[in-house]
Write a protein that holds these residues in place. Structure first.
Motif, PDB file in Angstrom:
ATOM      1  N   ASN A  91       0.832  -1.207   0.000  1.00 24.72           N
ATOM      2  CA  ASN A  91       0.000   0.000   0.000  1.00 24.72           C
ATOM      3  C   ASN A  91       0.862   1.250   0.000  1.00 24.72           C
ATOM      4  O   ASN A  91       0.478   2.272  -0.558  1.00 24.72           O
ATOM      5  N   GLU A  92       2.011   1.177   0.665  1.00 29.04           N
ATOM      6  CA  GLU A  92       2.841   2.369   0.850  1.00 29.04           C
ATOM      7  C   GLU A  92       3.610   2.725  -0.415  1.00 29.04           C
ATOM      8  O   GLU A  92       3.852   3.906  -0.681  1.00 29.04           O
ATOM      9  N   ILE A  93       4.001   1.710  -1.173  1.00 26.51           N
ATOM     10  CA  ILE A  93       4.902   1.947  -2.306  1.00 26.51           C
ATOM     11  C   ILE A  93       4.362   2.926  -3.355  1.00 26.51           C
ATOM     12  O   ILE A  93       5.018   3.925  -3.641  1.00 26.51           O
ATOM     13  N   PRO A  94       3.155   2.704  -3.926  1.00 27.80           N
ATOM     14  CA  PRO A  94       2.738   3.632  -4.992  1.00 27.80           C
ATOM     15  C   PRO A  94       2.542   5.070  -4.510  1.00 27.80           C
ATOM     16  O   PRO A  94       2.710   5.999  -5.300  1.00 27.80           O
ATOM     17  N   ALA A  95       2.251   5.261  -3.231  1.00 29.12           N
ATOM     18  CA  ALA A  95       2.105   6.621  -2.716  1.00 29.12           C
ATOM     19  C   ALA A  95       3.451   7.327  -2.742  1.00 29.12           C
ATOM     20  O   ALA A  95       3.552   8.489  -3.154  1.00 29.12           O
ATOM     21  N   SER A  96       4.499   6.613  -2.331  1.00 25.25           N
ATOM     22  CA  SER A  96       5.825   7.212  -2.372  1.00 25.25           C
ATOM     23  C   SER A  96       6.268   7.448  -3.810  1.00 25.25           C
ATOM     24  O   SER A  96       6.901   8.455  -4.116  1.00 25.25           O
ATOM     25  N   ILE A  97       5.912   6.532  -4.699  1.00 24.33           N
ATOM     26  CA  ILE A  97       6.283   6.707  -6.113  1.00 24.33           C
ATOM     27  C   ILE A  97       5.627   7.968  -6.671  1.00 24.33           C
ATOM     28  O   ILE A  97       6.255   8.737  -7.400  1.00 24.33           O
ATOM     29  N   ALA A  98       4.371   8.199  -6.291  1.00 25.32           N
ATOM     30  CA  ALA A  98       3.669   9.393  -6.775  1.00 25.32           C
ATOM     31  C   ALA A  98       4.410  10.661  -6.338  1.00 25.32           C
ATOM     32  O   ALA A  98       4.651  11.564  -7.141  1.00 25.32           O
ATOM     33  N   VAL A  99       4.800  10.695  -5.066  1.00 26.39           N
ATOM     34  CA  VAL A  99       5.522  11.863  -4.538  1.00 26.39           C
ATOM     35  C   VAL A  99       6.865  12.021  -5.261  1.00 26.39           C
ATOM     36  O   VAL A  99       7.245  13.117  -5.677  1.00 26.39           O
ATOM     37  N   GLU A 100       7.569  10.887  -5.424  1.00 26.87           N
ATOM     38  CA  GLU A 100       8.887  10.948  -6.070  1.00 26.87           C
ATOM     39  C   GLU A 100       8.796  11.432  -7.507  1.00 26.87           C
ATOM     40  O   GLU A 100       9.626  12.218  -7.959  1.00 26.87           O
ATOM     41  N   LYS A 101       7.781  10.978  -8.228  1.00 23.73           N
ATOM     42  CA  LYS A 101       7.666  11.392  -9.629  1.00 23.73           C
ATOM     43  C   LYS A 101       7.342  12.872  -9.733  1.00 23.73           C
ATOM     44  O   LYS A 101       7.893  13.578 -10.571  1.00 23.73           O
ATOM     45  N   LEU A 102       6.435  13.342  -8.871  1.00 24.93           N
ATOM     46  CA  LEU A 102       6.070  14.760  -8.941  1.00 24.93           C
ATOM     47  C   LEU A 102       7.235  15.649  -8.527  1.00 24.93           C
ATOM     48  O   LEU A 102       7.450  16.719  -9.083  1.00 24.93           O
ATOM     49  N   MET A 103       7.989  15.203  -7.529  1.00 20.21           N
ATOM     50  CA  MET A 103       9.110  16.022  -7.047  1.00 20.21           C
ATOM     51  C   MET A 103      10.400  15.747  -7.795  1.00 20.21           C
ATOM     52  O   MET A 103      11.416  16.387  -7.544  1.00 20.21           O
ATOM     53  N   GLU A 104      10.369  14.751  -8.694  1.00 22.44           N
ATOM     54  CA  GLU A 104      11.567  14.299  -9.421  1.00 22.44           C
ATOM     55  C   GLU A 104      12.686  13.912  -8.454  1.00 22.44           C
ATOM     56  O   GLU A 104      13.833  14.322  -8.608  1.00 22.44           O
ATOM     57  N   LEU A 105      12.316  13.134  -7.458  1.00 25.56           N
ATOM     58  CA  LEU A 105      13.296  12.640  -6.485  1.00 25.56           C
ATOM     59  C   LEU A 105      13.973  11.396  -7.041  1.00 25.56           C
ATOM     60  O   LEU A 105      13.339  10.575  -7.693  1.00 25.56           O
ATOM     61  N   GLU A 106      15.232  11.264  -6.733  1.00 23.83           N
ATOM     62  CA  GLU A 106      15.986  10.091  -7.160  1.00 23.83           C
ATOM     63  C   GLU A 106      15.898   9.034  -6.052  1.00 23.83           C
ATOM     64  O   GLU A 106      16.100   9.359  -4.883  1.00 23.83           O
ATOM     65  N   VAL A 107      15.580   7.797  -6.425  1.00 23.90           N
ATOM     66  CA  VAL A 107      15.576   6.723  -5.427  1.00 23.90           C
ATOM     67  C   VAL A 107      16.799   5.844  -5.671  1.00 23.90           C
ATOM     68  O   VAL A 107      16.965   5.321  -6.766  1.00 23.90           O
ATOM     69  N   PRO A 108      17.669   5.671  -4.670  1.00 22.89           N
ATOM     70  CA  PRO A 108      18.882   4.877  -4.895  1.00 22.89           C
ATOM     71  C   PRO A 108      18.550   3.431  -5.239  1.00 22.89           C
ATOM     72  O   PRO A 108      17.517   2.897  -4.795  1.00 22.89           O
ATOM     73  N   PRO A 109      19.428   2.786  -6.022  1.00 20.58           N
ATOM     74  CA  PRO A 109      19.154   1.411  -6.463  1.00 20.58           C
ATOM     75  C   PRO A 109      18.920   0.453  -5.303  1.00 20.58           C
ATOM     76  O   PRO A 109      18.055  -0.416  -5.386  1.00 20.58           O
ATOM     77  N   ARG A 110      19.672   0.613  -4.222  1.00 21.89           N
ATOM     78  CA  ARG A 110      19.491  -0.315  -3.088  1.00 21.89           C
ATOM     79  C   ARG A 110      18.064  -0.229  -2.559  1.00 21.89           C
ATOM     80  O   ARG A 110      17.449  -1.239  -2.234  1.00 21.89           O
ATOM     81  N   ALA A 111      17.548   0.990  -2.482  1.00 22.27           N
ATOM     82  CA  ALA A 111      16.174   1.158  -1.994  1.00 22.27           C
ATOM     83  C   ALA A 111      15.180   0.510  -2.952  1.00 22.27           C
ATOM     84  O   ALA A 111      14.208  -0.122  -2.530  1.00 22.27           O
ATOM     85  N   GLN A 112      15.445   0.631  -4.251  1.00 23.42           N
ATOM     86  CA  GLN A 112      14.548   0.019  -5.239  1.00 23.42           C
ATOM     87  C   GLN A 112      14.505  -1.493  -5.051  1.00 23.42           C
ATOM     88  O   GLN A 112      13.441  -2.109  -5.045  1.00 23.42           O
TER      89      GLN A 112
END
Lengths: 382, 183
Positions: A91-112
């Motif tokens: 449940n948590e993942i797509p919400a964070s993805i939405a925020v990251e895409k709008l803010m253009e945040l980089e997610v490190p590979p380890r976190a992915q």
């Protein structure tokens, strides 16, 4: 055997023909809504046959969409975790993805990678729960014991990482709350190896069981076109033979880097849905093994500002939850809180097709059908 | 017999840009602006054309949006309400989001349940939460809320009672958090 007097048998024969029958309305449920899988259904019966069955929802409605408008983007994680209580991480993942895409945040590979691993562990936890409970609903009380034996190992791995067993609150915009502790990989591998070893047991106990087959084969056949028109997704849709899986059709995280198959049913009956559920655990285990092998070193959290203020914008972010497609339609007006966040949950759409499946069946089949719809009431009501 | 197969992405998959061109040409003047955002096709539409648009999206052999994703709305306050409906094509692997602007006063829209039966619950939810009347809906009664509930909770004018009565108990800004804590 004593001879039955003629007039008695005669009465029975003539009676059945001329007796006026009328429909009966039977209320099924609700019990306490936090109990697993209880749904209120109003069924209209003609004898033992269901003329009409209409689910009544809303007993678990907590107004998530309104509450989300009052919280900032870090706080919403913990709220969303509680929606479908069997799949917190998912449940948590797509919400964070939405925020990251709008803010253009980089997610490190380890976190992915870790997100994929945790999401797939959570999928297995969810599927094991339904493996056990579906057996229980059909009167087989042994499989749930086996399912929980395997479940506990993976549940402990989740507890080791997040400190929680259900509401993890572990995904952050930009990455994860913390890195995984030492010994995590070994623990998870132990868990999934044991699972893979015992999946054939579940198959023999349930899928190969003649009584189970009689209760599920050809019961509750869901037409693929009807399923799509209702937005049914997840194992239910794939049980009807449609290979729709968000991990494949609209890859998020790094799912396109892994090798996995999509199990689909042939007929779309309760048996096929359950068969798909079991096979998906194997595929999740495959993904976890690959992800653990390729897990890169590095940071678990990207560069995230202390205050998350999103630019104006809109996004529909979705993911393949254990029960189907979960999507958030996020509208930001440049504030620290969502202006609007529509939650599209899998169980809501999946259960909305139930009236079609309940038409014209016998009462005992209702349990087999509703059990094979794999829903969580909190996920329907939000 | 049920099978486990690899199932790669659909061989008929269309890139979102190309799909948006299809949508534009097939919908013609029924649709307003068509754009692509985050790989999804966004269509703005006049309220009167919603059923036409949804029928074309579903029925046209080059669009085939067979999967009903969701329908909801948002309260834009001065700018009225906006209904958002999303459908996807499993064959071409694209999602189309249709947006319709409605006035705040007496909002009403034709029901799309005739095209996508699955819109039934979504419209019922939208009706009780935003006060939108879906004309032609087979059973537009409350879905979540009690029968006698007054007001439409997802309108911005509907205040969350618990927060009015008692403010948020914790820190609201990151700097206020006592002791810093772990990030």
């Amino acid at each position: 055997m004593a001879k039955i007097p003629d007039e008695l048998t005669k009465a029975r024969v003539t009676g059945a023909g001329t007796l006026r029958t009328e429909e009966m309305i039977l209320n099924v449920g609700p019990q306490h809504p936090a109990t697993h899988g209880v749904l209120r259904v109003i069924v209209t019966l003609d004898g033992e046959r269901i003329v009409e069955g209409e689910p009544v929802i809303g007993y678990m409605h907590r107004g998530h969409e309104k509450l989300l408008e009052q919280r900032d983007f870090r706080q919403i994680t913990n709220l969303l975790s509680r929606m479908d209580w069997l799949s917190g991480i998912n449940n948590e993942i797509p919400a964070s993805i939405a925020v990251e895409k709008l803010m253009e945040l980089e997610v490190p590979p380890r976190a992915q990678y870790l997100r994929v691993i945790l999401a797939e562990i959570n999928r297995i936890l969810n599927h094991l729960m339904f493996t056990g409970s579906f057996g229980l609903e059909l009167g087989a009380s042994t499989p749930v014991m086996y399912a929980f034996r395997e479940r506990e190992l993976l549940q402990e791995a989740m507890e080791m990482v997040t400190g929680g067993r259900m509401h993890f609150g572990f995904i952050r915009p930009g990455g994860l709350k913390e890195d995984v502790p030492k010994g995590f990989a070994e623990r998870v591998l132990k868990g999934i190896r044991q699972l893979i070893k015992y999946i054939p047991d579940y198959e023999n106990l349930l899928l190969g069981n003649e009584i189970f087959k009689q209760r599920t084969v050809d019961v509750g056949i869901l037409d693929p076109e009807l399923a799509l028109e209702y937005g049914v997704s997840g194992p239910i849709l794939r049980g009807s033979g449609v290979p729709y899986d968000v991990r494949r059709t609209d890859p998020y995280l790094i799912y396109d880097e892994f090798d996995f198959d999509i199990p689909v049913g042939a007929k779309g009956d309760a048996f096929d849905r359950f068969w798909v559920l079991i096979q998906e655990m194997r595929e999740s285990a495959r993904i976890i093994e690959q992800a653990l092998e390729g897990l890169p070193p590095g940071s678990h959290l990207g560069q995230v500002p202390k205050r998350l203020t999103l630019p104006e914008g809109e996004i529909y972010s979705r993911a393949e939850n254990p029960l189907g497609e979960l999507g958030y339609y996020l509208i930001s007006n440049g504030d620290a809180k969502p202006y609007r966040m529509k939650i599209r949950t899998p169980s809501f759409s999946n259960v909305s097709v139930a009236p079609h499946l309940l038409k014209g069946i016998y009462v005992p089949d209702m349990i087999a059908i509703l059990g094979s719809m794999f829903f969580v009431v909190g996920d329907i009501d939000r | 017999m049920a099978t486990t197969k690899r199932f790669p992405r659909s061989s008929e998959r269309v890139e979102p840009e190309a799909f948006s061109e299809r949508v534009r040409s097939k919908l013609g003047n029924a649709a307003g602006e068509v754009q692509v955002r985050f790989n999804q096709v966004i269509v703005s539409a006049e309220p009167g054309r919603i059923v036409d648009i949804m029928s074309t999206l579903k029925g046209d052999p080059e669009l085939r949006c067979d999967y009903f994703t969701f329908l909801s709305a948002v309260d834009l306050q001065e700018e009225g309400l906006e209904v958002i409906a999303a459908v996807s094509s499993t064959r071409f692997e694209n999602t189309v989001i249709v947006k319709v602007a409605l006035p705040s006063e007496d909002p009403s829209l034709a029901s799309v349940t005739g095209v996508y039966a699955g819109a039934n619950w979504h419209e019922r939810e939208c009706a009780e939460m935003f006060g939108i009347t879906f004309e032609g809906h087979p059973n537009l009664v409350k879905l979540y809320l009690p029968e006698d509930f007054e007001g439409h909770p997802l309108l911005k004018s509907f205040k969350l009672a618990s927060r009015t009565y008692k403010p948020w108990p914790g820190a609201t800004e990151p700097d206020e958090a006592a002791g810093g804590g772990r990030s």
